[in-house]
Design a protein around this motif. Structure first.
Motif, PDB file in Angstrom:
ATOM      1  N   ILE A  32       3.495   5.249  17.328  1.00  0.00           N
ATOM      2  CA  ILE A  32       3.508   5.630  15.913  1.00  0.00           C
ATOM      3  C   ILE A  32       3.041   4.460  15.048  1.00  0.00           C
ATOM      4  O   ILE A  32       2.228   4.624  14.127  1.00  0.00           O
ATOM      5  CB  ILE A  32       4.925   6.080  15.499  1.00  0.00           C
ATOM      6  N   GLN A  33       3.536   3.257  15.354  1.00  0.00           N
ATOM      7  CA  GLN A  33       3.136   2.071  14.596  1.00  0.00           C
ATOM      8  C   GLN A  33       1.635   1.835  14.698  1.00  0.00           C
ATOM      9  O   GLN A  33       0.973   1.504  13.715  1.00  0.00           O
ATOM     10  CB  GLN A  33       3.897   0.846  15.102  1.00  0.00           C
ATOM     11  N   ALA A  34       1.087   2.010  15.913  1.00  0.00           N
ATOM     12  CA  ALA A  34      -0.344   1.782  16.113  1.00  0.00           C
ATOM     13  C   ALA A  34      -1.180   2.820  15.365  1.00  0.00           C
ATOM     14  O   ALA A  34      -2.224   2.497  14.793  1.00  0.00           O
ATOM     15  CB  ALA A  34      -0.667   1.821  17.604  1.00  0.00           C
ATOM     16  N   ASP A  35      -0.708   4.067  15.344  1.00  0.00           N
ATOM     17  CA  ASP A  35      -1.488   5.140  14.730  1.00  0.00           C
ATOM     18  C   ASP A  35      -1.488   5.077  13.210  1.00  0.00           C
ATOM     19  O   ASP A  35      -2.469   5.451  12.565  1.00  0.00           O
ATOM     20  CB  ASP A  35      -0.959   6.508  15.188  1.00  0.00           C
ATOM     21  N   ILE A  36      -0.363   4.633  12.619  1.00  0.00           N
ATOM     22  CA  ILE A  36      -0.297   4.593  11.155  1.00  0.00           C
ATOM     23  C   ILE A  36      -0.718   3.234  10.592  1.00  0.00           C
ATOM     24  O   ILE A  36      -0.703   3.034   9.381  1.00  0.00           O
ATOM     25  CB  ILE A  36       1.116   4.946  10.640  1.00  0.00           C
ATOM     26  N   LYS A  37      -1.111   2.302  11.479  1.00  0.00           N
ATOM     27  CA  LYS A  37      -1.514   0.961  11.039  1.00  0.00           C
ATOM     28  C   LYS A  37      -2.634   0.998   9.995  1.00  0.00           C
ATOM     29  O   LYS A  37      -2.579   0.249   9.008  1.00  0.00           O
ATOM     30  CB  LYS A  37      -1.959   0.141  12.258  1.00  0.00           C
ATOM     31  N   GLY A  94      -2.078  -0.861   4.812  1.00  0.00           N
ATOM     32  CA  GLY A  94      -2.574  -1.602   3.663  1.00  0.00           C
ATOM     33  C   GLY A  94      -2.674  -0.752   2.415  1.00  0.00           C
ATOM     34  O   GLY A  94      -2.302  -1.177   1.312  1.00  0.00           O
ATOM     35  N   ILE A  95      -3.147   0.491   2.591  1.00  0.00           N
ATOM     36  CA  ILE A  95      -3.293   1.385   1.438  1.00  0.00           C
ATOM     37  C   ILE A  95      -1.936   1.723   0.844  1.00  0.00           C
ATOM     38  O   ILE A  95      -1.716   1.624  -0.369  1.00  0.00           O
ATOM     39  CB  ILE A  95      -4.027   2.679   1.859  1.00  0.00           C
ATOM     40  N   LEU A  96      -0.998   2.131   1.714  1.00  0.00           N
ATOM     41  CA  LEU A  96       0.325   2.525   1.234  1.00  0.00           C
ATOM     42  C   LEU A  96       1.084   1.345   0.647  1.00  0.00           C
ATOM     43  O   LEU A  96       1.821   1.491  -0.338  1.00  0.00           O
ATOM     44  CB  LEU A  96       1.126   3.161   2.379  1.00  0.00           C
ATOM     45  N   LEU A  97       0.892   0.158   1.250  1.00  0.00           N
ATOM     46  CA  LEU A  97       1.550  -1.036   0.716  1.00  0.00           C
ATOM     47  C   LEU A  97       1.009  -1.368  -0.665  1.00  0.00           C
ATOM     48  O   LEU A  97       1.763  -1.746  -1.576  1.00  0.00           O
ATOM     49  CB  LEU A  97       1.347  -2.216   1.671  1.00  0.00           C
ATOM     50  N   GLY A  98      -0.307  -1.212  -0.817  1.00  0.00           N
ATOM     51  CA  GLY A  98      -0.905  -1.449  -2.126  1.00  0.00           C
ATOM     52  C   GLY A  98      -0.381  -0.481  -3.172  1.00  0.00           C
ATOM     53  O   GLY A  98      -0.061  -0.871  -4.303  1.00  0.00           O
ATOM     54  N   ILE A  99      -0.259   0.800  -2.791  1.00  0.00           N
ATOM     55  CA  ILE A  99       0.277   1.806  -3.709  1.00  0.00           C
ATOM     56  C   ILE A  99       1.722   1.472  -4.082  1.00  0.00           C
ATOM     57  O   ILE A  99       2.134   1.605  -5.234  1.00  0.00           O
ATOM     58  CB  ILE A  99       0.195   3.209  -3.074  1.00  0.00           C
ATOM     59  N   PHE A 100       2.477   1.008  -3.071  1.00  0.00           N
ATOM     60  CA  PHE A 100       3.881   0.665  -3.329  1.00  0.00           C
ATOM     61  C   PHE A 100       3.988  -0.444  -4.363  1.00  0.00           C
ATOM     62  O   PHE A 100       4.775  -0.346  -5.321  1.00  0.00           O
ATOM     63  CB  PHE A 100       4.548   0.231  -2.020  1.00  0.00           C
ATOM     64  N   PHE A 101       3.191  -1.508  -4.200  1.00  0.00           N
ATOM     65  CA  PHE A 101       3.301  -2.633  -5.123  1.00  0.00           C
ATOM     66  C   PHE A 101       2.723  -2.290  -6.498  1.00  0.00           C
ATOM     67  O   PHE A 101       3.186  -2.810  -7.517  1.00  0.00           O
ATOM     68  CB  PHE A 101       2.616  -3.865  -4.540  1.00  0.00           C
ATOM     69  N   ILE A 102       1.713  -1.414  -6.534  1.00  0.00           N
ATOM     70  CA  ILE A 102       1.205  -0.965  -7.832  1.00  0.00           C
ATOM     71  C   ILE A 102       2.287  -0.184  -8.574  1.00  0.00           C
ATOM     72  O   ILE A 102       2.513  -0.368  -9.771  1.00  0.00           O
ATOM     73  CB  ILE A 102      -0.061  -0.104  -7.638  1.00  0.00           C
ATOM     74  N   THR A 103       2.970   0.690  -7.823  1.00  0.00           N
ATOM     75  CA  THR A 103       4.051   1.471  -8.418  1.00  0.00           C
ATOM     76  C   THR A 103       5.182   0.558  -8.902  1.00  0.00           C
ATOM     77  O   THR A 103       5.738   0.748  -9.990  1.00  0.00           O
ATOM     78  CB  THR A 103       4.603   2.483  -7.399  1.00  0.00           C
ATOM     79  N   ALA A 104       5.518  -0.443  -8.062  1.00  0.00           N
ATOM     80  CA  ALA A 104       6.585  -1.378  -8.443  1.00  0.00           C
ATOM     81  C   ALA A 104       6.188  -2.170  -9.691  1.00  0.00           C
ATOM     82  O   ALA A 104       6.992  -2.359 -10.609  1.00  0.00           O
ATOM     83  CB  ALA A 104       6.885  -2.324  -7.290  1.00  0.00           C
ATOM     84  N   GLY A 105       4.933  -2.609  -9.724  1.00  0.00           N
ATOM     85  CA  GLY A 105       4.467  -3.359 -10.893  1.00  0.00           C
ATOM     86  C   GLY A 105       4.442  -2.516 -12.149  1.00  0.00           C
ATOM     87  O   GLY A 105       4.704  -3.007 -13.259  1.00  0.00           O
ATOM     88  N   ALA A 106       4.147  -1.224 -11.985  1.00  0.00           N
ATOM     89  CA  ALA A 106       4.113  -0.330 -13.148  1.00  0.00           C
ATOM     90  C   ALA A 106       5.503  -0.125 -13.733  1.00  0.00           C
ATOM     91  O   ALA A 106       5.630   0.261 -14.907  1.00  0.00           O
ATOM     92  CB  ALA A 106       3.506   1.016 -12.749  1.00  0.00           C
TER      93      ALA A 106
END
Length: 208
Positions: A59-64, A68-80
């Protein structure tokens, strides 16, 4: 869930694994939302559930690629979620709170270092790097706000303090490196290669 992923594994399809993982995360988020909790809490529970699955490595290998995309969205949301007007208005409270939080967390980690097999210098480096807030705080504060435990203003202050402390991590890392090198040079603690930092510098100068 184990039997579901057994069936998914029999298909031998990466896309099926990704779809099943996303279905679990989204489904748990919807269930949590239905129960009056935040969707983030459900997604976190889904992650814990998937971590206990015997196909976790797959699962970790497949969603790798999505990380980066989801992490970026997370931090954008947190910053907002950061309210600049609140930061300017409550900066004395935020400054004091962040300093106390960082010093307390760094002190606890530094004191725990020797029991974890770290030298004092290594403990100083690690304690300062990890002294900022963590991403899970957003989930906790949002959940507390949704349940009415925390007033909106206090929750926003806490979220702002976490965001600011996380943004200070590079600076804290540099301070930790300087502090660790200073402790190494003063204490003469033995490093992993069997030499103190001072001995390493003397050997380097001699070889050079």
């Amino acid at each position: 869930l184990r039997y579901v992923f057994d069936i998914v594994a029999s298909a031998r399809s990466t896309e099926t694994f990704v779809a099943a993982s996303l279905l679990v995360a989204v489904g748990m988020g919807q269930v949590a939302d239905f129960l009056g909790l935040s969707a983030s809490t459900g997604a976190f529970a889904a992650g814990v559930l998937l971590a206990g699955n015997r196909y976790r490595a797959q699962i970790q290998a497949d969603i790798k690629p999505f990380e980066g995309i989801l992490l970026g969205i997370f931090f954008i949301t947190a910053g907002a979620n950061l309210d600049p007007s609140l930061v300017l208005k409550e900066w004395p409270t935020l400054t004091a709170g962040i300093l106390v939080f960082i010093l307390t967390k760094a002190g606890i980690i530094f004191a725990s270092g020797p029991s974890l097999g770290l030298t004092r210098a290594e403990a100083a480096r690690v304690s300062l790097v990890l002294s900022g807030g963590g991403e899970f705080a957003f989930v906790i504060f949002q959940l507390a706000q949704d349940l009415g435990i925390l007033p909106a203003k206090i929750a926003n202050l806490l979220i702002a303090s976490v965001i600011i402390s996380m943004s200070l991590t590079p600076i804290l890392g540099e301070i930790g490196a300087v502090a660790g090198n200073y402790i190494d040079s003063q204490s003469g603690e033995v490093r992993a290669d069997g030499l103190t930092l001072r001995e390493e510098m003397e050997l380097f100068d001699k070889i050079e």
